[in-house]
Design a protein around this motif. Structure first.
Motif, PDB file in Angstrom:
ATOM      1  N   PRO A   1       7.909   0.292 -13.060  1.00 16.10           N
ATOM      2  CA  PRO A   1       9.324   0.492 -12.722  1.00 16.10           C
ATOM      3  C   PRO A   1      10.243   0.019 -13.854  1.00 16.10           C
ATOM      4  CG  PRO A   1       8.132  -0.447 -10.864  1.00 16.10           C
ATOM      5  CD  PRO A   1       7.184  -0.455 -12.025  1.00 16.10           C
ATOM      6  N   LYS A   2      11.369   0.694 -13.996  1.00  7.11           N
ATOM      7  CA  LYS A   2      12.289   0.364 -15.084  1.00  7.11           C
ATOM      8  C   LYS A   2      12.954  -0.989 -14.889  1.00  7.11           C
ATOM      9  CE  LYS A   2      13.336   5.172 -16.319  1.00  7.11           C
ATOM     10  NZ  LYS A   2      14.394   6.214 -16.442  1.00  7.11           N
ATOM     11  N   GLN A   3      13.141  -1.376 -13.613  1.00  3.62           N
ATOM     12  CA  GLN A   3      13.834  -2.614 -13.322  1.00  3.62           C
ATOM     13  C   GLN A   3      12.956  -3.540 -12.487  1.00  3.62           C
ATOM     14  OE1 GLN A   3      16.792  -3.127 -14.709  1.00  3.62           O
ATOM     15  NE2 GLN A   3      16.921  -1.033 -15.503  1.00  3.62           N
ATOM     16  N   GLN A   4      13.324  -4.801 -12.457  1.00  2.96           N
ATOM     17  CA  GLN A   4      12.655  -5.768 -11.604  1.00  2.96           C
ATOM     18  C   GLN A   4      12.861  -5.403 -10.139  1.00  2.96           C
ATOM     19  OE1 GLN A   4      14.310  -9.885 -10.848  1.00  2.96           O
ATOM     20  NE2 GLN A   4      12.678 -10.454 -12.291  1.00  2.96           N
ATOM     21  N   LEU A   5      11.810  -5.604  -9.330  1.00  2.82           N
ATOM     22  CA  LEU A   5      11.888  -5.334  -7.897  1.00  2.82           C
ATOM     23  C   LEU A   5      11.617  -6.625  -7.128  1.00  2.82           C
ATOM     24  CD1 LEU A   5       9.816  -2.009  -7.668  1.00  2.82           C
ATOM     25  CD2 LEU A   5      12.301  -2.245  -7.843  1.00  2.82           C
ATOM     26  N   ALA A   6      12.364  -6.842  -6.039  1.00  5.85           N
ATOM     27  CA  ALA A   6      12.188  -8.050  -5.239  1.00  5.85           C
ATOM     28  C   ALA A   6      11.099  -7.889  -4.195  1.00  5.85           C
ATOM     29  CB  ALA A   6      13.505  -8.423  -4.555  1.00  5.85           C
ATOM     30  N   ASN A   7      10.762  -6.644  -3.828  1.00  5.33           N
ATOM     31  CA  ASN A   7       9.728  -6.424  -2.820  1.00  5.33           C
ATOM     32  C   ASN A   7       8.356  -6.316  -3.484  1.00  5.33           C
ATOM     33  OD1 ASN A   7      11.356  -3.556  -3.153  1.00  5.33           O
ATOM     34  ND2 ASN A   7       9.144  -3.314  -3.312  1.00  5.33           N
ATOM     35  N   PRO A   8       7.272  -6.505  -2.730  1.00 10.97           N
ATOM     36  CA  PRO A   8       5.928  -6.496  -3.318  1.00 10.97           C
ATOM     37  C   PRO A   8       5.520  -5.106  -3.812  1.00 10.97           C
ATOM     38  CG  PRO A   8       5.942  -7.580  -1.161  1.00 10.97           C
ATOM     39  CD  PRO A   8       7.241  -6.873  -1.304  1.00 10.97           C
ATOM     40  N   TRP A   9       4.878  -5.065  -4.969  1.00 11.64           N
ATOM     41  CA  TRP A   9       4.420  -3.793  -5.537  1.00 11.64           C
ATOM     42  C   TRP A   9       3.321  -4.050  -6.558  1.00 11.64           C
ATOM     43  CZ3 TRP A   9       5.096  -2.865 -10.849  1.00 11.64           C
ATOM     44  CH2 TRP A   9       5.974  -3.729 -11.515  1.00 11.64           C
ATOM     45  N   GLU A  10       2.592  -2.982  -6.880  1.00 10.88           N
ATOM     46  CA  GLU A  10       1.604  -3.029  -7.948  1.00 10.88           C
ATOM     47  C   GLU A  10       1.646  -1.711  -8.713  1.00 10.88           C
ATOM     48  OE1 GLU A  10      -2.382  -3.382  -6.259  1.00 10.88           O
ATOM     49  OE2 GLU A  10      -2.386  -1.255  -5.709  1.00 10.88           O
ATOM     50  N   SER A  11       1.438  -1.781 -10.001  1.00  9.87           N
ATOM     51  CA  SER A  11       1.210  -0.587 -10.802  1.00  9.87           C
ATOM     52  C   SER A  11      -0.292  -0.367 -10.888  1.00  9.87           C
ATOM     53  CB  SER A  11       1.785  -0.738 -12.212  1.00  9.87           C
ATOM     54  OG  SER A  11       3.174  -0.519 -12.236  1.00  9.87           O
TER      55      SER A  11
ATOM     56  N   GLU B   1       3.131   0.345   4.850  1.00 12.03           N
ATOM     57  CA  GLU B   1       3.098   0.297   3.386  1.00 12.03           C
ATOM     58  C   GLU B   1       3.536  -1.104   2.979  1.00 12.03           C
ATOM     59  OE1 GLU B   1       4.288   3.007  -0.495  1.00 12.03           O
ATOM     60  OE2 GLU B   1       5.824   2.653   1.011  1.00 12.03           O
ATOM     61  N   ASN B   2       2.606  -2.050   3.059  1.00 16.33           N
ATOM     62  CA  ASN B   2       2.937  -3.460   2.847  1.00 16.33           C
ATOM     63  C   ASN B   2       3.248  -3.791   1.403  1.00 16.33           C
ATOM     64  OD1 ASN B   2       0.516  -4.338   5.361  1.00 16.33           O
ATOM     65  ND2 ASN B   2       2.713  -4.103   5.620  1.00 16.33           N
ATOM     66  N   TYR B   3       2.818  -2.957   0.472  1.00 16.42           N
ATOM     67  CA  TYR B   3       3.344  -3.042  -0.885  1.00 16.42           C
ATOM     68  C   TYR B   3       3.322  -1.657  -1.509  1.00 16.42           C
ATOM     69  CZ  TYR B   3      -1.599  -3.630  -2.556  1.00 16.42           C
ATOM     70  OH  TYR B   3      -2.935  -3.501  -2.833  1.00 16.42           O
ATOM     71  N   GLN B   4       4.243  -1.442  -2.458  1.00 12.34           N
ATOM     72  CA  GLN B   4       4.408  -0.139  -3.079  1.00 12.34           C
ATOM     73  C   GLN B   4       3.466   0.006  -4.272  1.00 12.34           C
ATOM     74  OE1 GLN B   4       8.607  -0.724  -3.777  1.00 12.34           O
ATOM     75  NE2 GLN B   4       9.197   0.606  -2.081  1.00 12.34           N
ATOM     76  N   THR B   5       3.158   1.259  -4.623  1.00 11.42           N
ATOM     77  CA  THR B   5       2.111   1.498  -5.620  1.00 11.42           C
ATOM     78  C   THR B   5       2.500   2.557  -6.657  1.00 11.42           C
ATOM     79  OG1 THR B   5       1.094   3.097  -4.108  1.00 11.42           O
ATOM     80  CG2 THR B   5       0.234   0.851  -4.053  1.00 11.42           C
ATOM     81  N   PRO B   6       3.477   2.283  -7.521  1.00 10.37           N
ATOM     82  CA  PRO B   6       3.731   3.243  -8.607  1.00 10.37           C
ATOM     83  C   PRO B   6       2.465   3.450  -9.431  1.00 10.37           C
ATOM     84  CG  PRO B   6       4.783   1.120  -9.047  1.00 10.37           C
ATOM     85  CD  PRO B   6       4.316   1.092  -7.632  1.00 10.37           C
ATOM     86  N   GLU B   7       2.182   4.715  -9.746  1.00 13.13           N
ATOM     87  CA  GLU B   7       0.921   5.064 -10.396  1.00 13.13           C
ATOM     88  C   GLU B   7       1.138   5.450 -11.848  1.00 13.13           C
ATOM     89  OE1 GLU B   7      -2.656   8.381  -9.799  1.00 13.13           O
ATOM     90  OE2 GLU B   7      -1.489   7.726  -8.075  1.00 13.13           O
ATOM     91  N   GLN B   8       0.357   4.871 -12.736  1.00 12.03           N
ATOM     92  CA  GLN B   8       0.397   5.145 -14.183  1.00 12.03           C
ATOM     93  C   GLN B   8       1.788   4.916 -14.765  1.00 12.03           C
ATOM     94  OE1 GLN B   8      -2.330   5.170 -15.496  1.00 12.03           O
ATOM     95  NE2 GLN B   8      -3.650   6.949 -15.216  1.00 12.03           N
TER      96      GLN B   8
END
Length: 475
Positions: free
Chosen positions: A302-312, A292-299
């Motif tokens: 995130p409430k706070q800033q994240l230092a790791n890679p992610w996409e909405s 899971e090289n980046y996280q994927t919150p859907e719709q």
């Protein structure tokens, strides 16, 4: 009668579409593991520069214009006509393959719309949970290239989608659903389909599950070997996972968890895929760990800033695929969301659903063009940026250049453009200039303590969605 039956079935599905979708939403992992492969790390850094992508859901569900795949799943949140027979419904749904003939299929239109919007990477649905393949797999005849579209020169749809977006300079992502509800190796016809999970005990039927693993491996291998350069393998269906990865976080999502492990041997898949596509990013959604090289919150964001890679991953309208009369988000709403996401360290993957004929609705294209007009002149504050410690004050969000020398302030506007903008924190260095990025103008500014006040030009456009400023930050 057949057409009437279909219409009656579609009405409750469409009505329940928006408020029921949360039940199909993937939650966000809370654990992240940085990749150890330097080629993957390099690709991940490049992906983090892109910030804005397009995800395209296109399949059988486009023909009637309903919820993607989920309508054939037997779960409480799915609405079907109360007088319908479940087995008949599945046959009707899968029978849509005989009607899916997208004679106006125009991937160049899609790629141009994405480019015009300022998007820089693509995730295309090669197979959703219903098992209908949008590429010319040899593992199944349930595919776009075996129906009425088979004699079209572009019958191998994924190939032409990827090619069109590559020509526009996009990074390429292949969405692939790990579950396959059409496969007899996942939903065995011997048993009823209780929910989204496989419907037999894998421990008692190891041969059947081994056949499913083989099918999955072979299909992903086809995508990795036969479709040119691929940057991202985006794997959906996070309930298909090793049992040992099911922790309290997963249990809190409320899904039924079988007693057996739906393990498809991700290490073997990753090894094969990365030999074919060195540095490939793998996005095994919600299955935290090395794949899971980046996280994927859907719709959601995130409430706070994240230092790791992610996409909405979020929809432009109310649905992932095409539905008639969908209500698209305003360009201003999308721009504000993009700004917030980037300031929090993520990327926005925006969902667009082509119609059954193979074209993107003109209303969606117009919305994408409006988004692109703003990004075309303000993109410096979005693309190739990274997070900054103090990232938010009121309607203003902050990013910085990768070398940390330049700070960017992005102010989201709700009404007409004001006379001046005020923010707290991120005070420019003494004597530095604050530039309005869209024009390059140097602006008058002052600070009192940590409060910064910036005056805007008198002739500035009055209906802007947001303003972007650049300056050298105080050390």
């Amino acid at each position: 009668m057949k057409k009437l039956f279909a219409v009656l079935l579609l009405i409750p599905l469409f009505i329940g579409r928006l408020n029921a979708q949360d039940n199909g939403v993937h939650h966000q992992s809370t654990i992240y593991e940085w990749p150890k492969d330097p080629l993957v790390s390099q690709k991940l850094d490049k992906w983090q520069d892109q910030k804005f992508g397009m995800i395209i859901h296109w399949g059988l569900y486009a023909v009637p214009g309903i919820i993607e795949s989920w309508s054939i799943c037997s779960e409480d949140w799915i609405s079907r006509d109360s007088t319908s027979n479940y087995e008949d419904y599945k046959k009707w749904y899968w029978g849509l393959s005989k009607d899916f003939n997208p004679v106006k299929f125009n991937p160049d239109q899609w790629a141009k719309a994405g480019k015009d919007a300022g998007m820089r990477y693509l995730v295309f649905t090669t197979k959703h949970h219903d098992g209908f393949n949008m590429f010319d797999t040899k593992e199944s005849d349930f595919k776009i290239s075996a129906g009425p579209f088979k004699d079209n020169p572009k019958a191998d749809v994924a190939k032409y989608v990827f090619d069109a977006f590559r020509k526009q300079g996009f990074m390429i992502g292949a969405y692939f659903s790990k579950p396959d509800w059409h496969s007899e190796y996942y939903w065995w016809p011997k048993y009823a389909t209780a929910d989204r999970n496989n419907n037999y005990d894998i421990r008692k039927n190891p041969w059947r599950w081994s056949m499913f693993k083989k099918q999955t491996f072979n299909q992903i291998s086809e995508l990795m070997h036969n479709y040119g350069s691929v940057d991202i393998l985006w794997l959906d269906g996070g309930w298909v996972r090793p049992l040992e990865t099911v922790n309290e976080e997963v249990l809190s999502w409320g899904m039924r968890i079988p007693e057996w492990s739906q393990d498809i041997d991700m290490p073997a898949i990753a090894d094969m895929a990365r030999k074919a596509q060195p540095g490939l990013l793998m996005v095994d959604r919600t299955v935290h760990g090395p794949y899971e090289n980046y996280q994927t919150p859907e719709q959601s964001v995130p409430k706070q800033q994240l230092a790791n890679p992610w996409e909405s991953c979020m929809t432009l309208g109310g649905a992932w695929g095409f539905v008639p009369n969908d209500q698209y988000k305003s360009a201003t709403k999308v721009i504000h969301t993009l700004i917030e996401i980037v300031a929090k360290g993520g990327s926005l993957l925006l969902g667009v659903g082509p119609k059954a004929d193979g074209t993107i609705p003109q209303d969606a294209i117009a919305r994408l063009e409006d988004i692109g007009k703003w990004l075309n002149v303000n993109g410096k504050a979005i693309y190739n940026t990274r997070i900054t410690k103090d990232y938010h004050d009121g309607d203003t969000w902050f990013t910085q250049s990768k070398d940390g020398k330049t700070k960017y302030a992005l102010t989201c506007l709700k009404d007409n453009t004001p006379e001046y903008v005020v923010w707290n924190g991120n005070v420019p260095a003494k004597g530095t200039a604050i530039q309005l990025i869209q024009t390059g103008q140097k602006l008058k500014w002052e600070n009192k303590g940590t409060t910064v006040k910036v005056w805007l030009p008198k002739n500035i456009q009055k209906d802007l969605p947001a303003l972007a400023f650049s300056f050298r930050g105080a050390l």
